[in-house]
Design an enzyme around this catalytic site. Structure first.
Site, PDB file in Angstrom:
ATOM      1  N   GLU A 409       0.208   1.435   6.933  1.00 40.55           N
ATOM      2  CA  GLU A 409      -0.964   1.921   7.664  1.00 40.55           C
ATOM      3  C   GLU A 409      -1.992   0.821   7.877  1.00 40.55           C
ATOM      4  OE1 GLU A 409      -1.285   4.632   9.190  1.00 40.55           O
ATOM      5  OE2 GLU A 409      -0.092   6.193   8.220  1.00 40.55           O
ATOM      6  N   GLU A 485       8.208   7.894   4.817  1.00 36.51           N
ATOM      7  CA  GLU A 485       7.538   8.998   4.108  1.00 36.51           C
ATOM      8  C   GLU A 485       7.932  10.278   4.809  1.00 36.51           C
ATOM      9  OE1 GLU A 485       3.248   8.479   3.763  1.00 36.51           O
ATOM     10  OE2 GLU A 485       3.515   6.344   3.379  1.00 36.51           O
TER      11      GLU A 485
END
Ligand code: IPT
Length: 967
Positions: A409, A485
């Site tokens: 991220e 994820e």
């Protein structure tokens, strides 16, 4: 500009390298240090002077995070934010209020410490450390989860060395370390003094490939000139290092982690490195190790200890890995930073595919439209490249690492390209991963997070929507796919795992994924009156926090497996055992490499949940990917032959259960440990089962409704007593304490619809010879949606039957949390026995780990202790349940069809209102829910909602239960 507010890489440290175990002297400087906390970064660094007296200072453990060393808040508190920075976004500047921990250690060299060069090695300082030895400044380090080494030989004295380290909670480094976790400053990893003998091994770089076509391994160790290699197992004796040696080897895989201990020596120093031979390639769009595509059954692992934060002992690291191995997990993404180096040794040893991820996350810039994102700002280039290089230099000798990840991220920007180039220059044997760039400019794999089932299926087929740039699109379309994820394991859940796994197994391009995440980061705390609970965001009075989003793991903070982990274990089991027509079953080996040597099959034949016959069978010896059909041991089971209805089967449902267990101890589990299982009914369960038996007994007894006998009803037709047990009358219940996956949005819809506050209006009560008929309308205030309910009670002796008919009335626009009956029993009725699915909880889309059987438990033990209180503990497909007191007196509940059963010492409303488990206080009742169904679970806390097949909607329903008092 102050040193902690620069974009620099720090200064003074030596070039990064691997740090293999060698026979050179080393001294751990972990232990008790002196400590002083100041509120800003600018206190004079007086303490660096060896003459300074720290006698008035406190003591602190190193490694540690100082806020966790004093739990009264006097050394500050943990802060939890997910994405948002807890400081203004103003890089590289940080607040003036910048908790600064001065650490000081006086130490002597042990007797026999060699003179000459020495290094001081810090494995991790969060977030910025400035270091002095004996009054001389060594330098400044950034990169909390990366090591730094400083040359100190010339400064050491035999006694009275003074090491001074100033640690700032906030620094420029904070901006690139915005991972979803507690903000916890400190010297949180080991500090070591390493003697560096003249002519010793400075760095050791192992190359160990494997050619699956020839069975040959290639070993090359690059290190200092003149070093030699010795490994009796490989037949190597003082072979010169620096050259490629080809030789037959047993390869390393996560399933078969064969390691060779190779000694690397010069005249001055010898190291032993654990060498695993394997080759990772991307070929034909597949991610392959040693020539075979691998399927990641992975988890994201943060380092976490409920008492010590990211200070994790070796014992705890091993515990994590052993638990993972025991639950069929084969892969770890080191989210979101390089783990403690020992963890990787253990991955090599026990066998785990690892994605090693760089200590880089800038998620909070997204809150500001990614303005000034470090990933895209040239000022940050060197600092980010430095982080990548330090990771690779430290970790590249580990066979377990099969991918490098640039970070998490961090948006997009050129610095990612510079990092990627630096990594490739140091190690071109591992593919690169980064999820944050949809165009995959710098990566070798296509990675997504939380893509829903439909998107994953499209990608599996190679039919994902195209990128704008056709070249990049073609490149990405040729890449293997993984979910770095998925299946957000927050609270009760995740649901929908099985459906993901089916996709991963169906499409070659899909290489599985990594559940988010391994552990709940709840911090062990105590209430004012001394009761233990786990704290989450907001519990420390943070001005900004993200609540219990920090508790989203497959294990609870104390590492007790949650039902989610048990479900995952079953979903990813590497051996699949299924029914194959009458008298036979199929065993499929779904490993990527391992054969089934080492497994035994255990079987049982149960009738009504009671073992009737059991035994063992040899496991068919299947190579990875093979399957075989095996005959059931029917001859050994009296009455089990052929599927015909036999006398014994008529006594209740009969089920075969086949389990694949370890035949012998392994490094991570003992003999008998269960790997996989399958279960199926021996005869059609709908023909013979206990439900039918109980129901027909009642029918035969000519149910009627005469003078009240065992049952007592009030004037509204509510059942107040049965067999002498006072009840809180059964009534329709639609509410459950929302789970984390029910999300604020769904829970808000439910609350808006008033499902937590329904009322029941009695329409009429009609008693005749046959039955007591009670008609009601169940509905919340403010809406015209309701349920028309008919209760039809009939009695035979002590046995009371309830036929429920439910018809929706008005317009329903929301799914129902649950649909069923709730009743209250006096608190002493707290023992439960049931026949149905168990032993653990299950819901419509989290049911694979449960099996049909007869189970006993207690109301207390049937609660699942999710850190944040929410719906839990339901048992599925229950045919009957006995809820009794210690003497066995109580109530038996039979369903004409299987029901969902929950029992707890508080109501759903109390569960809903609780914020921590310590808020839940047992009351005067045991509350029992007998549900027709509940809404599924999903993983919508950060992922897809409940799949359509597992939703619960208001619809006409009929349901029959039989209550029998037990005395
Ligand atoms: C994703 C993060 O990568 C991870 O660190 C964690 O925060 C997770 O979410 C949620 O628990 S990012 C999210 C925007 C999908």
């Amino acid at each position: 500009m102050r040193y902690l507010e620069t974009f620099s890489t720090g200064y003074g440290a030596l070039p990064p390298r691997a740090n293999p175990a060698t026979d050179a002297a080393r001294l751990s400087l972990n232990g008790t240090w002196r400590f002083r906390l100041t509120p800003t970064a600018d206190t004079p660094a007086d303490f660096a002077d060896p003459a300074f007296s720290d006698s008035g200072w406190d003591e602190i453990a190193v490694p540690s995070h100082w806020p966790l060393q004093r739990r009264d808040g006097s050394w500050g508190n943990p802060i939890y934010t997910n994405v948002r920075y807890p400081i203004p976004v103003d890089p590289p500047y940080v607040p003036t209020e910048n908790p600064t921990g001065d650490h000081r250690l006086t130490f002597d060299l042990p007797g026999g410490w060699p003179g000459g060069d020495a290094l001081l090695r810090f494995e991790g300082i969060d977030s910025c450390g400035r270091i002095w030895l004996n009054g001389t400044e060594l330098g400044v380090t950034f990169g909390s989860r990366l090591p730094s080494e400083f040359a100190v030989g010339h400064l050491l004295r035999p006694t009275g060395n003074v090491l001074a380290v100033r640690v700032h909670q906030w620094s420029a480094g904070t901006y690139v370390e915005d991972q979803d976790m507690w903000w916890l400053p400190g010297i949180f990893r080991d500090v070591t003094l390493l003697a560096r003998p003249d002519g010793g091994l400075t760095d050791v770089r192992v190359h160990a490939g494997y050619d699956h076509r020839t069975g040959l391994g290639t070993l090359r160790v690059d290190t200092v000139e003149g070093a030699v290699l010795t490994c009796p197992e490989l037949g190597l004796s003082a072979a010169p290092a620096g050259f490629a040696i080809e030789l037959p080897v047993t390869p390393w895989t996560a399933e078969t982690p064969h390691l060779y201990r190779v000694e690397v020596a010069t005249g001055a120093e010898r190291a032993v490195v654990a060498v695993g031979f394997r080759t990772v390639v991307i070929e034909d769009g597949l991610f392959k190790v040693n020539g075979r595509a691998v399927l990641f059954r992975g988890v994201n692992r943060h380092e976490f200890d409920p008492d010590h934060g990211r200070v994790v002992s070796e014992e705890l690291m091993r515990t994590d890995l052993v638990l993972m191995k025991q639950h069929n997990i084969n892969a770890v993404r080191a989210s979101h930073y390089p783990p403690h180096p020992r963890f990787l040794d253990l991955c090599d040893e026990l066998g785990m595919w690892v994605i090693d991820e760089c200590d880089l996350e800038t998620h909070g810039f997204g809150e500001n439209d990614w303005r000034r994102n470090p990933t895209a700002d040239p000022a940050w280039r060197d600092a980010l490249v430095d982080r990548a290089v330090r990771m690779v230099a430290r970790d590249r000798n580990h066979p377990s690492i099969v991918m490098w990840s640039l970070g998490n991220e961090a948006g997009v920007g050129d610095n990612l390209g510079h990092m990627a180039a630096a990594i490739r220059a140091l190690d071109d044997t591992r593919p690169l991963h980064y999820e944050g760039d949809r165009e995959c400019r710098h990566t070798d794999v296509y990675s997504r997070m939380y893509a829903d089932h439909a998107e994953v299926e499209l990608i599996g087929r190679g039919e994902e929507p195209p990128l704008d740039d056709p070249e990049l699109d073609a490149r990405r379309r040729a890449m293997p796919f993984l979910q770095c994820e998925y299946a957000h394991a927050m609270g009760n859940g995740p649901g929908g795992l099985h459906e993901y796994q089916q996709l991963f197994e169906r499409y070659d391009r899909l290489h599985g994924g990594f559940v988010w995440e391994w552990i709940d980061h709840g911090i062990r705390s105590r209430t004012a009156d001394g009761r233990e609970f786990h704290a989450y965001g907001g519990d420390f009075g943070e001005e900004l926090h993200d609540g219990n989003f920090i508790c989203d793991g497959l294990v609870f903070p104390d590492r007790t497996p949650s039902p989610g982990l048990l479900e995952y274990k079953k979903v990813i089991e590497p051996v699949r055992i299924t029914e194959a027509g009458p008298g036979a079953f199929t065993v499929a080996n779904r490993h990527d490499f391992a054969d089934l040597t080492g497994l035994t099959l255990c079987w049982t034949y149960e009738i009504g949940g009671i073992e009737h016959a059991a035994g063992e069978l040899p496991c068919p010896q299947l190579a990875a990917g093979e399957s075989a059909t095996v005959a059931l041991p029917v001859a050994e089971v009296p009455g089990a032959g052929g599927g015909a209805l036999t006398e014994s089967a008529a006594a209740g449902e009969s089920w075969w259960t086949l389990r694949a267990v370890l035949a012998a101890d392994t490094a991570w589990a003992g003999a008998g440990h269960e790997i996989a299982w399958g279960q199926w009914p021996a005869v059609d369960a709908s023909v013979v089962n206990g439900v039918e038996a109980a129901g027909s007994a009642l029918d035969e007894a000519e149910a009627g409704f005469g003078a009240p006998r065992a049952a007592r009803f009030d004037e509204r037709g509510r059942l107040m007593e049965l067999g002498g047990i006072g009840l809180v009358a059964p009534r329709i219940d639609l509410w459950r304490a929302p789970t984390d996956n029910d999300t604020h949005a769904l829970a808000a819809q439910w609350r808006h619809a008033g499902l937590h506050r329904v009322h029941e209006r009695t329409i009429d009560v009609i008693a005749d010879r046959d039955a007591l008929l009670v008609r009601t309308r169940v509905a919340p205030a403010a809406t015209d949606a309701g349920l028309l309910v008919t209760y039809r009670w009939s009695e035979a002796g002590d046995v009371l039957r309830l036929q429920l008919d439910i018809t929706p009335d008005g317009v329903w626009t929301v799914p129902l949390p649950r649909l069923g009956l709730r009743l209250g029993l006096p608190a002493g009725y707290d023992q439960v026995e049931w026949f149905g699915r168990g032993p653990g909880e299950g819901y419509a889309d989290t049911r694979l780990a449960t099996r049909v059987g007869r189970f006993t438990s207690t109301v207390d033990a049937m609660q699942t202790p999710y850190v944040y209180p929410q719906e839990n503990g339901s048992r599925l497909d229950v045919r009957w349940a006995n809820v009794t007191d210690a003497t066995g007196a109580g109530l038996r509940i039979d369903g004409r069809s299987p029901f969902q059963f929950t029992a707890r010492r508080w109501t759903s409303e109390q569960l809903d209102a609780a914020r921590h488990l310590t808020d839940l206080v047992p009351g005067a009742h045991v509350w029992v829910n007998v549900d027709l169904a509940q809404h599924g679970i999903g993983s919508n806390s950060c992922g897809p909602a409940v799949l359509p097949g597992h939703e619960l909607h208001a619809a006409p329903a009929a349901f029959t239960v039989v209550f029998t008092p037990l005395r």
